[in-house]
Structures are given as C-alpha cells and as structure tokens.
Design an enzyme around this catalytic site. Structure first.
Site, PDB file in Angstrom:
ATOM      1  N   THR A   1       2.226   6.661  13.618  1.00  0.00           N
ATOM      2  CA  THR A   1       1.870   5.677  12.737  1.00  0.00           C
ATOM      3  C   THR A   1       2.266   4.060  13.056  1.00  0.00           C
ATOM      4  O   THR A   1       1.518   3.115  13.596  1.00  0.00           O
ATOM      5  CB  THR A   1       1.432   5.722  11.072  1.00  0.00           C
TER       6      THR A   1
ATOM      7  N   CYS B   1      13.817  11.239   5.170  1.00  0.00           N
ATOM      8  CA  CYS B   1      14.015  11.329   6.545  1.00  0.00           C
ATOM      9  C   CYS B   1      15.025  11.507   7.434  1.00  0.00           C
ATOM     10  O   CYS B   1      15.806  11.342   7.952  1.00  0.00           O
ATOM     11  CB  CYS B   1      12.896   9.642   6.447  1.00  0.00           C
TER      12      CYS B   1
ATOM     13  N   GLU C   1      10.487   1.820  10.162  1.00  0.00           N
ATOM     14  CA  GLU C   1      11.440   3.069   9.884  1.00  0.00           C
ATOM     15  C   GLU C   1      10.615   4.137  10.136  1.00  0.00           C
ATOM     16  O   GLU C   1       9.947   4.406   8.871  1.00  0.00           O
ATOM     17  CB  GLU C   1      12.139   2.682   8.514  1.00  0.00           C
TER      18      GLU C   1
ATOM     19  N   LYS D   1       0.933  -1.284   0.041  1.00  0.00           N
ATOM     20  CA  LYS D   1      -0.171   0.154  -0.176  1.00  0.00           C
ATOM     21  C   LYS D   1       0.733   1.033   0.003  1.00  0.00           C
ATOM     22  O   LYS D   1       1.290   1.673   0.739  1.00  0.00           O
ATOM     23  CB  LYS D   1      -1.124   0.575   1.248  1.00  0.00           C
TER      24      LYS D   1
ATOM     25  N   GLU E   1       9.879  16.994  13.983  1.00  0.00           N
ATOM     26  CA  GLU E   1      10.554  16.476  12.248  1.00  0.00           C
ATOM     27  C   GLU E   1       9.617  17.046  11.496  1.00  0.00           C
ATOM     28  O   GLU E   1       8.584  16.785  11.067  1.00  0.00           O
ATOM     29  CB  GLU E   1      10.167  15.283  12.049  1.00  0.00           C
TER      30      GLU E   1
ATOM     31  N   GLY F   1       7.717   5.475   7.181  1.00  0.00           N
ATOM     32  CA  GLY F   1       6.682   6.617   7.909  1.00  0.00           C
ATOM     33  C   GLY F   1       6.903   6.698   8.919  1.00  0.00           C
ATOM     34  O   GLY F   1       7.366   6.927   9.536  1.00  0.00           O
TER      35      GLY F   1
END
Length: 521
Positions: free
Chosen positions: A270, A327, A289, A213, A424, A266
């Site tokens: 989450t 990231c 991650e 997904k 972030e 992500g």
C-alpha cells in the site's frame, strides 16, 4: 458489500445510537448492547463536527466482524470519492482559521482531548478489545498510549525553538515554520486507536487539519474518537474521520490535489501504491511507516543465570504480544549456538505457560488474516519445520460464527531462504535459528528487505553498541522492547518506509520551513 438502508442513517438515529453506546463502558454492558440490536450497528462518518448521514445514495456498505466470535459487529460506509472530497474541503476551510491559532490555544484543545480520553479510558478499551480481538489488558495499554500522544504534544508545542544566524555586518537570518496544510491520516487495524492518535495529535498540534481514515476492519475506536472530539469542542473541520476501504476511500483521499500531506501506517504494498499515486505531486509531504520482519538476536551471555529470565521474557513478549500483530514484533529469533537448545526449551515452556489463548492471547483481527496465518503454518508443515509449540488451526467458514483464534507457534529447523523467514506473517508465529558468532548474527539480522526494528539481548556493553549500530533498522532495543520516548524518531529503513515521526521529527512532517533574511541596516 451491500447497498444502504437509509432508515438506520438518519441524523436522529445516529445521535440516539451515539448516546447509548457512550454508556457501554464495561464488557457486560457492551455485550448486552450488541445483543439488543435488531440489526448490525451502523457507523457514520464524522465530518465538520457532525455525525454525517450518508450523502451519496446509494452507498456501498462494508461488513465488519467481531474477531472473538466471528459474528457481524457493524456496518460502515465505503465512502466514495465525492464524499471524501467534501470532507477534505471542510478540512481546507477549517485550516484557514486553525493554522492561525496560538500554540497555547492548540495546547489547551489537546489537553482537553487527553483528559477526556483518560476519563473514558475503559469505554475505549472495551470496544477496542471487541473490535480488534486483542485482550482487554492489552487494549488498556494502548488507550494509555493514546492519552500520552495528546498529552505529549500539548506541551511539546509550548517549547518549540528556532534557529537564527548572523551574516556578519550584512544580515540576520532566521528559520520560520508554518503549518503544512491538510493531511490524510491513514492508520492500520492492529493498534487502531493508538496509531490513529499518534497521527492526529501532532497534526493538529502543529496547526494542520486532517481527514483521517482508519482500517475498515477496525473502525469502532475511530468512531468513538469522533464523538470524543465533539465533546472536547474541537472546532468543526479540524479533524474529520471518514470510513471505507483502501481502493475506494483511501485512494481518493491520498490522491486528492487538495491534500498537502499523507501520514500512513500499514503494509509495504500500500505504501508503494501511495508513492505512485502521489509521484506527480512533488509538494506533498509523505511519511510512510510500513512493514517489518524484525530480528531478535540472543547472545550466549544473555542466558547467564542473572539475566536468563529477563531474556526469555523479552524475547517472548516481542514475539507474541497482541497476537504478534505489532509491526515491531521480533518474529525472527537468532540464538548463539552455545545456548540454542536451552533457549528453545525455556522459551517454549514460558510461552506455553504465559501466552494462553482466550486469556492472555486474543483473537487475530479478521477471517482473512486468520486464513493468511493458517496458510503460513501449513507451509511450515510442508517444509518440514519443527513445531515446538502450536500447530495448524482449523479451517473456518465465514458463516460459522467462530472466532479467529490461533495458538502461539514456535518453529525451528526453518531454512534461511524460506518465506517463513522472509515474509511479514504478522501473527503469533516465530522462527528460532542458531548463529555461530557476532558476524553471522549481524548478517542474518540484515538479511531482509525490511528494516523497521530489532532487539539485541546481551550483557556485553561494547557489543550493545557494536551490533546495535550495524543492524539495518530504524529502531533497535537492547535488553528491552517497545520502550519509547515520544520525542525519538519512529520509522524504518529499506522497505519499511520513509520519513520519521515523533517530537521534532513530527514537526518536520507537519510544517514547512522558510528562511527570512533581514538586512543589518
């Protein structure tokens, strides 16, 4: 979201659209194609080797926008739990055969996918740029890395090794690995193709099957990848690609008892939700991650005449590549006080010259993200931070059809406890702060809930190890950034995630190990 228009989702319409979009391998052709559409592009799921018309009626649709223009680009299904489960069962059925294929067979499929991706490199780069907002040059780099993902694992699995041990006079023991099962592979919107293939390639290389997904913000390259997998004649059901959001589609996927593992890249929140949703499923493999707020330490010797240009270049690229939407970006720069003023002046001049909006800096991925970054820049003004570069972008309305363009921002005089130093931001925003000595530099670097990556810029060989080994980050670059050998462990510490992927570390994720004991007589 809105209900579906079933006429656009017939099998014939989907196939005709697929044939036409596959020829749009230049910016001009893609723009002409988009402009010729009487209604928004409709992206289907890819399940069991087919572009699937909607199964559940009515189904909600998600709007996805072109970040460079702000206009509606495509619609995609918010796949409900029932259709998610159908895709999982196709992957489960395919696993019974795929898990028994030889490594050479799997290697051949991976090589074919890699070759096809190379052949259609420009097609993927063009649509990745349009869909995500990144520059075409940056998109090409990421397509090349996606090609490498399939190429690397196509050869890695041909050279696997195992371990055997003797219990003297009693038994021979050896380790045997087998595919772990069906995986949920969930990738983010910042590097859509690269990070999706980073999961798909090892998953199928080690004999597992997948339901993938992508982010609902950037689903175009995943759709094109489904077309490519079909052209590569990957057996139906080995890789299935479903579209949708996190709360509906993603949640159903990770929580399904028919899924044996989850590889997710992500946001940290989450990741926490995935841990909670699967806590009772002890057997489920998890590789998460997550976020980062990465430090970049600049020591005075790195600003020596022989290396100062390199130092400025690395610090700037680590801050502003892909609009800061990586990231691994070094968004907290700490500079030894002796060279602080010189560094701030020189990096500001360099970024102003090299990172130019609409040329070398793309649009950020969505209006929601634009508003988030804008909010942090407003906060910087309220906290009386100094803008060495950039400012607050204008407020946008979703109906204005304006692109999501934010100039690079360099901030100084930001308090260590400010959320600008803690959160972030994930955009073209960097803070620069001074430090006095090595001890303070390490303390500042580790003053974060995250521990994904770090950069150390110094010419002192002993310091490279001394500081590098003390920074609480899964990946540390010294005098370079974003350099990777695909066998090295990829992942973070603290709230930046759990698990590692890459080479043998991916093997740990996608296989189970058992030990066999054979008697000596």
């Amino acid at each position: 979201m809105e209900a579906t228009n079933s006429e656009q989702w017939t099998q014939q319409a989907l196939e005709e659209f697929a044939t036409e979009i596959w020829t749009c391998n230049t910016v001009e052709r893609a723009a002409s194609f988009i402009g010729s559409q009487k209604s928004p592009i409709c992206l289907p799921n890819y399940v069991a080797g087919r572009l699937t018309p909607l199964q559940s009626q009515p189904m909600a649709l998600i709007d996805s926008f072109n970040p460079q223009t702000g206009s509606l680009l495509c619609k995609l299904p918010c796949t409900p739990a029932s259709d998610v489960e159908t895709a999982i069962q196709h992957a489960r059925h395919a696993f019974t055969t795929w898990s028994k294929t030889t490594r050479r067979e799997r290697s051949s499929h991976l090589r074919r996918i890699s070759d096809l991706l190379q052949e259609h490199r420009e097609l993927f780069a063009v649509w990745e740029s349009i869909d995500q907002g990144k520059t075409l040059e940056r998109a090409r780099i990421e397509v090349d890395r996606a090609i490498s993902n399939f190429s690397y694992f196509s050869t890695y699995i041909l050279h696997e090794h195992t371990t055997a041990r003797m219990v003297d006079g009693v038994a021979l023991t050896y380790e045997h690995r087998s595919p772990a099962g069906v995986f949920a592979l969930i990738s983010p919107w910042n590097m859509p193709l690269y990070l999706l293939t980073w999961k798909i390639a090892p998953c199928i290389a080690f004999g597992c099957t997948a339901v993938a997904k992508p982010s609902e913000i950037t689903s175009m390259s995943a759709y094109l990848l489904g077309l490519l997998l079909r052209k590569a004649e990957l057996p139906p059901g080995v890789v299935n690609i479903i579209l949708g959001d996190g709360p509906t589609t993603g949640a159903a996927l990770v929580a399904s008892p028919s899924v044996d593992g989850v590889s997710f890249t992500g946001g940290t929140q989450t990741g926490i939700a995935i841990r909670r949703a699967t806590a009772h499923q002890i057997r489920k493999h998890l590789s998460l991650e997550l976020g980062g707020k990465n430090p970049n330490l600049v020591f005075a010797d790195a600003m020596d005449p022989a290396t100062r240009d390199r130092t400025i270049r690395i610090a700037a690229s680590a801050a502003f590549e892909n609009q800061g939407e990586i990231c691994l970006c070094g968004s907290r720069i700490y500079v030894e006080r002796a060279v602080y003023e010189d560094f701030v002046r020189e990096i500001t001049e360099y970024v102003a010259e090299k990172y130019v909006l609409r040329k070398t800096v793309g649009a950020v991925a969505s209006l929601q993200h634009y508003d988030k970054i804008r909010g942090y820049l407003q906060m910087a003004v309220e906290e009386k931070a100094t803008f060495k570069l950039g400012g607050i972008p204008p407020a946008l309305d979703k109906d204005q059809n304006q692109g999501y363009w934010i100039n690079p921002a360099i901030l100084t005089d930001v308090a260590s406890g400010s959320v600008l130093q803690k959160d972030e931001i994930f955009g073209p925003v960097v803070t620069i702060s001074p430090f006095e000595d090595e001890e303070e530099a390490v303390r500042l670097a580790n003053d974060s809930e995250y521990g994904l990556a770090a950069v150390v810029l110094t010419n002192d060989g002993a310091r490279m190890r001394r500081v590098g080994e003390r920074i609480e980050a899964g990946m540390v670059w010294v005098n370079c950034w974003l350099v990777r050998e695909l066998g090295t462990p990829f992942g973070g510490m603290k709230n930046s995630g759990t698990g590692r992927e890459g080479g043998e570390y991916s093997r740990e994720v996608f296989t189970v190990v058992r030990t066999l004991h054979l008697p000596s007589d």
